[in-house]
Design a protein around this motif. Structure first.
Motif, mmCIF file in Angstrom:
data_model
loop_
_atom_site.group_PDB
_atom_site.id
_atom_site.type_symbol
_atom_site.label_atom_id
_atom_site.label_comp_id
_atom_site.label_asym_id
_atom_site.label_seq_id
_atom_site.Cartn_x
_atom_site.Cartn_y
_atom_site.Cartn_z
ATOM 1 N N THR A 94 30.817 -8.530 15.595
ATOM 2 C CA THR A 94 30.608 -9.392 14.428
ATOM 3 C C THR A 94 31.832 -10.246 14.150
ATOM 4 O O THR A 94 31.723 -11.446 13.864
ATOM 5 C CB THR A 94 30.279 -8.530 13.198
ATOM 6 O OG1 THR A 94 29.105 -7.759 13.466
ATOM 7 C CG2 THR A 94 30.042 -9.398 11.976
ATOM 8 N N VAL A 95 33.004 -9.645 14.251
ATOM 9 C CA VAL A 95 34.241 -10.393 14.024
ATOM 10 C C VAL A 95 34.413 -11.490 15.068
ATOM 11 O O VAL A 95 34.842 -12.614 14.745
ATOM 12 C CB VAL A 95 35.447 -9.429 14.032
ATOM 13 C CG1 VAL A 95 36.758 -10.206 14.061
ATOM 14 C CG2 VAL A 95 35.406 -8.524 12.810
ATOM 15 N N VAL A 117 25.336 -13.421 11.262
ATOM 16 C CA VAL A 117 25.745 -12.247 12.032
ATOM 17 C C VAL A 117 26.021 -11.057 11.110
ATOM 18 O O VAL A 117 25.806 -9.898 11.491
ATOM 19 C CB VAL A 117 26.973 -12.577 12.908
ATOM 20 C CG1 VAL A 117 28.245 -12.692 12.067
ATOM 21 C CG2 VAL A 117 27.155 -11.525 13.980
ATOM 22 N N LEU A 118 26.469 -11.309 9.872
ATOM 23 C CA LEU A 118 26.648 -10.217 8.923
ATOM 24 C C LEU A 118 25.310 -9.589 8.538
ATOM 25 O O LEU A 118 25.209 -8.368 8.372
ATOM 26 C CB LEU A 118 27.374 -10.723 7.672
ATOM 27 C CG LEU A 118 28.875 -11.013 7.815
ATOM 28 C CD1 LEU A 118 29.427 -11.629 6.535
ATOM 29 C CD2 LEU A 118 29.652 -9.751 8.169
ATOM 30 N N VAL A 119 24.276 -10.426 8.403
ATOM 31 C CA VAL A 119 22.945 -9.902 8.095
ATOM 32 C C VAL A 119 22.398 -9.109 9.277
ATOM 33 O O VAL A 119 21.834 -8.015 9.118
ATOM 34 C CB VAL A 119 22.001 -11.054 7.710
ATOM 35 C CG1 VAL A 119 20.564 -10.555 7.585
ATOM 36 C CG2 VAL A 119 22.436 -11.698 6.403
ATOM 37 N N GLY A 167 23.855 -5.745 9.575
ATOM 38 C CA GLY A 167 23.537 -4.826 8.483
ATOM 39 C C GLY A 167 24.565 -4.780 7.386
ATOM 40 O O GLY A 167 24.425 -4.013 6.426
ATOM 41 N N ALA A 168 25.638 -5.584 7.501
ATOM 42 C CA ALA A 168 26.672 -5.593 6.467
ATOM 43 C C ALA A 168 26.189 -6.277 5.196
ATOM 44 O O ALA A 168 26.728 -6.040 4.114
ATOM 45 C CB ALA A 168 27.924 -6.287 6.987
ATOM 46 N N THR A 187 19.144 -8.920 3.725
ATOM 47 C CA THR A 187 18.479 -10.198 4.005
ATOM 48 C C THR A 187 18.397 -11.061 2.753
ATOM 49 O O THR A 187 18.534 -12.279 2.817
ATOM 50 C CB THR A 187 17.062 -9.946 4.553
ATOM 51 O OG1 THR A 187 17.138 -9.065 5.680
ATOM 52 C CG2 THR A 187 16.404 -11.249 4.978
ATOM 53 N N GLY A 188 18.192 -10.429 1.617
ATOM 54 C CA GLY A 188 18.099 -11.194 0.376
ATOM 55 C C GLY A 188 19.405 -11.799 -0.079
ATOM 56 O O GLY A 188 19.414 -12.683 -0.943
ATOM 57 N N ASP A 189 20.519 -11.343 0.494
ATOM 58 C CA ASP A 189 21.829 -11.876 0.115
ATOM 59 C C ASP A 189 22.266 -13.052 0.991
ATOM 60 O O ASP A 189 23.365 -13.580 0.790
ATOM 61 C CB ASP A 189 22.897 -10.778 0.211
ATOM 62 C CG ASP A 189 22.635 -9.640 -0.766
ATOM 63 O OD1 ASP A 189 22.087 -9.916 -1.847
ATOM 64 O OD2 ASP A 189 22.984 -8.491 -0.442
ATOM 65 N N PHE A 190 21.436 -13.432 1.951
ATOM 66 C CA PHE A 190 21.849 -14.463 2.899
ATOM 67 C C PHE A 190 22.152 -15.785 2.201
ATOM 68 O O PHE A 190 23.217 -16.378 2.418
ATOM 69 C CB PHE A 190 20.760 -14.674 3.956
ATOM 70 C CG PHE A 190 21.074 -15.781 4.927
ATOM 71 C CD1 PHE A 190 21.868 -15.549 6.043
ATOM 72 C CD2 PHE A 190 20.594 -17.062 4.708
ATOM 73 C CE1 PHE A 190 22.166 -16.571 6.928
ATOM 74 C CE2 PHE A 190 20.884 -18.097 5.584
ATOM 75 C CZ PHE A 190 21.668 -17.846 6.696
ATOM 76 N N CYS A 191 21.224 -16.250 1.371
ATOM 77 C CA CYS A 191 21.389 -17.583 0.769
ATOM 78 C C CYS A 191 22.612 -17.649 -0.141
ATOM 79 O O CYS A 191 23.411 -18.592 -0.061
ATOM 80 C CB CYS A 191 20.123 -17.954 -0.011
ATOM 81 S SG CYS A 191 18.678 -18.246 1.037
ATOM 82 N N ALA A 192 22.757 -16.641 -1.015
ATOM 83 C CA ALA A 192 23.891 -16.664 -1.946
ATOM 84 C C ALA A 192 25.216 -16.570 -1.200
ATOM 85 O O ALA A 192 26.176 -17.287 -1.516
ATOM 86 C CB ALA A 192 23.761 -15.520 -2.943
#
Length: 335
Positions: free
Chosen positions: A84-85, A140-142, A145-146, A149-154
């Motif tokens: 991910t990094v 890549v964070l989504v 699993g970090a 999915t609902g936090d993607f837009c914000a």
């Protein structure tokens, strides 16, 4: 020291510059982390993005490994995984390099002395390239699993606007840095005006962060800075305004305290973007006017010198040419 630098082989010089870029990016990243509001690594003001775009413009695209290594060192301690990094670091490199390629192809010049250059920096550099980095990093964070999915837009919004503000506030200052010269024989009145401008910029920034009704107070100060101190003064004022308003938004102070995080950051970033674009566009127009005035003055001086050279020759020619005798009208009539 200069002689020793000239004696370095091209490979050694490349490695030395890449190391310097890495250190600069890492230092700027550490400053941005202090503002982080998502996972301790996503900041609403990311100065490293401004450094990343300035590197290929000032040094050339061949030093991109310094951007990648700086991003890697910045993110590796934050995780969540090495893959991910690596992807995040690649996105932090691809975004500015892609923006640089598009801007160069469109005719961008580092001098920032034309309005199209300012527009390219805002549209392509601050908005376009940073969107690539934000999309790759958040995606890549989504996937890892970090993030949910609902936090993607914000999260992507905060990431994107943070990188964009880093480009809008830091890149112009870095592009102007090679032309910076210590002022000599500056009058006391000029120093007093600079101090007054700094105090007013700081004061209006604090007032703008206290209540919505006072947000407009920063714009007269930006106009003052652009007219009197050109791009350097205007962009320093923008950096001051953005830093203070973002600090207020992070802590929920002033006009931003009644909103959720995503809405809060959207409001403050919209205001900061307006401030940055206004200052950059106005200062560039003033600089373009100064250049046109200087060109007109230079052309007038050249014309004056040509006239001064031609006038004595014309006078000498007139003195050496005998006057022609005009025919006598009376004799012609008599004949």
């Amino acid at each position: 020291m200069r002689l020793a630098a000239r004696q370095l082989s091209p490979a050694a010089r490349w490695c030395l510059i890449v190391l310097g870029v890495t250190v600069c990016y890492f230092a700027a990243g550490q400053i941005g982390i202090q503002w982080a509001i998502v996972r301790d690594q996503i900041s609403p003001l990311w100065p490293a993005a401004g450094v990343a775009l300035a590197v290929p413009m000032l040094l050339g695209p061949k030093y991109w490994p310094g951007i990648f290594l700086g991003a890697l060192l910045t993110n590796i301690a934050l995780g969540p995984s090495l893959v991910t990094v690596l992807v995040i670091s690649a996105g932090n490199t691809i975004g500015p390099m892609l923006a640089y390629a598009v801007m160069r192809r469109a005719g961008f010049r580092n001098q920032l002395d034309r309005l199209p250059d300012a527009v390219l920096l805002v549209v392509v550099g601050a908005a376009g390239g940073t969107a690539v980095s934000a999309a790759l990093g958040t995606g890549v964070l989504v996937l890892d699993g970090a993030l949910g999915t609902g936090d993607f837009c914000a999260t992507a919004l905060v990431w994107w606007t943070g990188d964009a503000m880093g480009v809008l506030t830091v890149t112009p200052l870095l592009l102007l840095a090679p032309r910076f010269r210590l002022p000599t024989r500056v009058s006391l009145a000029r120093w007093a005006e600079a101090v007054a401008l700094a105090v007013c910029a700081l004061g209006t920034s604090i007032l703008a962060s206290a209540t919505t009704a006072k947000l407009f107070l920063v714009f007269p100060v930006l106009v003052w800075a652009a007219l009197r101190f050109r791009q350097a003064g205007a962009m320093l004022c923008v950096l001051c305004v953005c830093a203070i308003t973002i600090f207020a938004a992070i802590h929920g102070a002033g006009p931003y305290g009644s909103y959720e995080l995503a809405t809060r950051m959207l409001h403050v970033q919209a205001f900061d973007a307006t401030v940055g674009m206004t200052a950059l566009a106005l200062s560039t127009i003033v600089l373009q006017r100064d250049r046109a005035t200087a060109e007109i003055t230079d052309a007038w001086r050249q014309i004056t010198e040509m006239v001064d050279l031609i006038a004595p020759r014309q006078s000498l020619r007139s003195a050496m040419t005998p006057p022609q005798r005009e025919p006598d009208t009376g004799d012609e009539l008599a004949g």
